[in-house]
Design a protein around this motif. Structure first.
Motif, short mmCIF file in Angstrom:
data_model
loop_
_atom_site.label_atom_id
_atom_site.label_comp_id
_atom_site.label_asym_id
_atom_site.label_seq_id
_atom_site.Cartn_x
_atom_site.Cartn_y
_atom_site.Cartn_z
N UNK A 1 1.06 -1.01 -0.08
CA UNK A 1 -0.08 0.17 0.34
C UNK A 1 0.56 1.19 0.09
N UNK A 2 0.39 2.56 -0.86
CA UNK A 2 1.23 3.52 -1.00
C UNK A 2 1.58 4.06 1.34
N UNK A 3 2.45 4.51 1.42
CA UNK A 3 3.16 4.96 2.04
C UNK A 3 3.27 6.74 1.85
N UNK B 1 5.36 13.48 11.63
CA UNK B 1 4.57 14.79 10.73
C UNK B 1 4.92 14.32 9.13
N UNK B 2 3.91 14.52 8.92
CA UNK B 2 3.76 13.86 7.24
C UNK B 2 2.67 14.75 6.35
N UNK B 3 2.50 14.53 5.17
CA UNK B 3 2.10 15.11 4.37
C UNK B 3 0.70 14.84 4.15
N UNK B 4 -0.50 15.75 4.33
CA UNK B 4 -1.71 16.05 4.26
C UNK B 4 -2.49 15.07 3.47
N UNK B 5 -3.07 14.41 3.88
CA UNK B 5 -3.91 13.65 2.18
C UNK B 5 -5.23 14.01 2.71
N UNK B 6 -5.43 15.21 1.38
CA UNK B 6 -6.86 16.34 1.05
C UNK B 6 -8.01 15.65 0.20
N UNK B 7 -7.78 14.35 -0.19
CA UNK B 7 -8.74 13.31 -1.19
C UNK B 7 -9.87 12.93 -0.10
N UNK B 8 -10.24 12.00 -0.70
CA UNK B 8 -11.86 10.61 0.00
C UNK B 8 -10.99 9.88 1.42
N UNK B 9 -12.05 9.86 2.02
CA UNK B 9 -11.01 9.05 2.86
C UNK B 9 -12.15 7.86 3.10
N UNK B 10 -11.52 6.85 2.85
CA UNK B 10 -12.02 5.00 2.97
C UNK B 10 -11.18 4.94 4.70
N UNK C 1 0.08 -10.38 3.51
CA UNK C 1 1.22 -9.33 3.85
C UNK C 1 1.69 -9.80 5.46
N UNK C 2 0.29 -9.12 6.27
CA UNK C 2 0.09 -9.84 7.08
C UNK C 2 -0.13 -10.71 7.68
N UNK C 3 -1.42 -11.32 7.64
CA UNK C 3 -1.84 -12.44 7.71
C UNK C 3 -2.97 -12.28 9.14
N UNK C 4 -4.00 -11.09 9.28
CA UNK C 4 -4.33 -10.58 10.47
C UNK C 4 -5.59 -11.51 10.22
N UNK C 5 -5.69 -12.08 11.81
CA UNK C 5 -6.80 -12.46 11.51
C UNK C 5 -8.34 -12.08 12.09
N UNK C 6 -9.28 -12.92 11.74
CA UNK C 6 -11.14 -12.01 11.84
C UNK C 6 -11.16 -10.48 12.12
N UNK C 7 -11.33 -10.17 12.36
CA UNK C 7 -12.14 -8.80 11.90
C UNK C 7 -10.65 -7.72 11.90
N UNK C 8 -10.46 -6.47 11.04
CA UNK C 8 -9.47 -5.80 11.03
C UNK C 8 -10.19 -4.43 10.16
N UNK C 9 -9.02 -3.47 10.28
CA UNK C 9 -9.82 -1.94 9.89
C UNK C 9 -9.01 -1.91 8.39
N UNK C 10 -9.31 -1.01 7.73
CA UNK C 10 -7.41 -0.59 6.94
C UNK C 10 -7.76 0.82 6.62
N UNK C 11 -7.93 2.10 7.19
CA UNK C 11 -7.86 3.31 6.94
C UNK C 11 -7.05 3.91 5.44
N UNK C 12 -7.30 5.29 5.11
CA UNK C 12 -6.59 5.15 3.84
C UNK C 12 -7.21 6.79 2.79
N UNK D 1 -4.00 9.30 -5.73
CA UNK D 1 -3.41 7.76 -4.94
C UNK D 1 -3.94 7.72 -3.18
N UNK D 2 -4.43 6.56 -2.91
CA UNK D 2 -4.73 5.79 -1.65
C UNK D 2 -3.48 5.00 -1.33
N UNK D 3 -3.72 6.13 -0.46
CA UNK D 3 -2.49 5.77 0.98
C UNK D 3 -2.43 5.85 2.31
#
Length: 339
Positions: A128-130, A210-219, A263-274, A280-282
């Motif tokens: 995933x893009x960082x 301290x990071x670049x501000x992501x300014x478009x749609x959030x998922x 890559x991570x093999x996270x079991x059960x329920x997890x959540x990815x925020x981009x 570009x979804x980061x």
């Protein structure tokens, strides 16, 4: 046969998750147990049994949780608080017959709880893009990071490396009108000078990203995996205006979920925020638990809390198919408190 499930010190939304498991299409019976320091906490209102949770740390907290599970013959423990400590001693719950819905890869879990470590884990993997970011602990480092990001053409934001949700998140905005700001809604925006002055008052501080501000749609991408971390289903939830959310099929986000799972093999329920920036979804973060908005996601027809319970119990089910094109929101629900 009734299955006993324990939620420890969860968010209020666990009220919905308990009821989603309780109101399952198979007619399976469950009894819910909850603990929280605040006996009036809304999460406890969905419980069949609750008690006040003591404020404990480390092994002492695990001792308490093990004892609670033993006393109440808990079949499934779904922790939020102290996930890492509980995962490290998951064998103690195994010994008393309690299944714990937690990621047992300790190194992975530690990195997910410290956002900078997790970014390092995924940097350059193509999963995933960082976003461009820097970790700082002094005012001088903060200033250097801010100036570097600005020179790269970014607006800038920052947050603690180990915060949950939006805690500590701020956007740097040097166009703020301080007086007008006093008369407006509470804002996440602060000027560089305000932040730099505050940070300069101490020799060092807890890590900030301290990071670049992501300014478009959030998922938020809510994901269900099997016990080995193989992805079963992923549902992107787009944050629209106000309290409006849209559940649509977005193939590139499903691909990100698949990459993270492989890559991570996270079991059960997890959540990815981009969040998107320049198309570009980061990655913002990954939460190795049910998300705060999962009850909205489940309006697509996928009951993830219940399917996660079936997964940990080893019960088979057909792969769920989300109903796309759902626009949803929520209202406050008045309830009469028990007790």
């Amino acid at each position: 046969m009734t299955t006993n499930i324990y939620f420890n010190r969860w968010f209020s939304v666990s009220y919905h998750y308990m009821n989603m498991i309780r109101d399952n299409p198979d007619g399976n019976e469950f009894k819910f147990f909850g603990t929280h320091p605040d006996t009036n906490h809304l999460s406890l209102q969905a419980c069949d049994y609750s008690e006040q949770e003591p404020v404990l740390h480390g092994t002492e907290y695990v001792d308490y949780a093990v004892d609670f599970c033993r006393r109440h013959e808990i079949d499934i423990f779904i922790p939020r608080l102290k996930m890492l400590e509980i995962a490290k001693e998951a064998h103690r719950f195994d010994a008393i017959g309690t299944k714990v819905m937690v990621c047992r890869d300790i190194e992975l879990l530690e990195s997910m709880l410290e956002k900078d470590q997790f970014y390092e884990t995924l940097q350059g993997t193509g999963v995933v893009p960082i976003p461009e970011y820097y970790v700082v602990e002094t005012a001088k480092q903060f200033k250097e990071a801010y100036e570097t990001l600005v020179q790269s053409g970014h607006r800038v934001c920052f947050k603690p490396t180990n915060s949950e949700g939006g805690m500590g998140f701020r956007i740097i905005d040097n166009e703020l009108d301080d007086l007008a700001n006093l008369y407006d809604w509470v804002s996440l925006s602060v000027s560089f000078e305000q932040v730099y002055s505050t940070l300069s008052a101490v020799e060092s501080f807890s890590k900030l990203m301290v990071m670049e501000l992501l300014e478009e749609d959030e998922f938020s991408i809510d994901c269900l995996s099997d016990a080995e971390g193989r992805l079963i289903v992923a549902v992107p939830r787009r944050k629209s205006t106000g309290r409006i959310y849209v559940l649509d099929d977005v193939p590139e986000l499903t691909e990100i979920a698949r990459n993270v799972a492989e890559k991570c093999r996270i079991p059960y329920v997890f959540n990815i925020q981009v969040k998107y920036n320049k198309g570009v979804p980061k990655l913002l973060e990954i939460n190795p638990r049910m998300s705060g908005g999962l009850f909205i996601t489940c309006l697509c027809g996928v009951n993830m809390p219940y399917l996660a319970v079936k997964t940990i119990m080893g019960q088979p089910f057909e792969r769920p198919v989300p109903q796309w094109g759902v626009k949803a929101s929520y209202l406050e629900l008045p309830i009469v408190m028990k007790g």
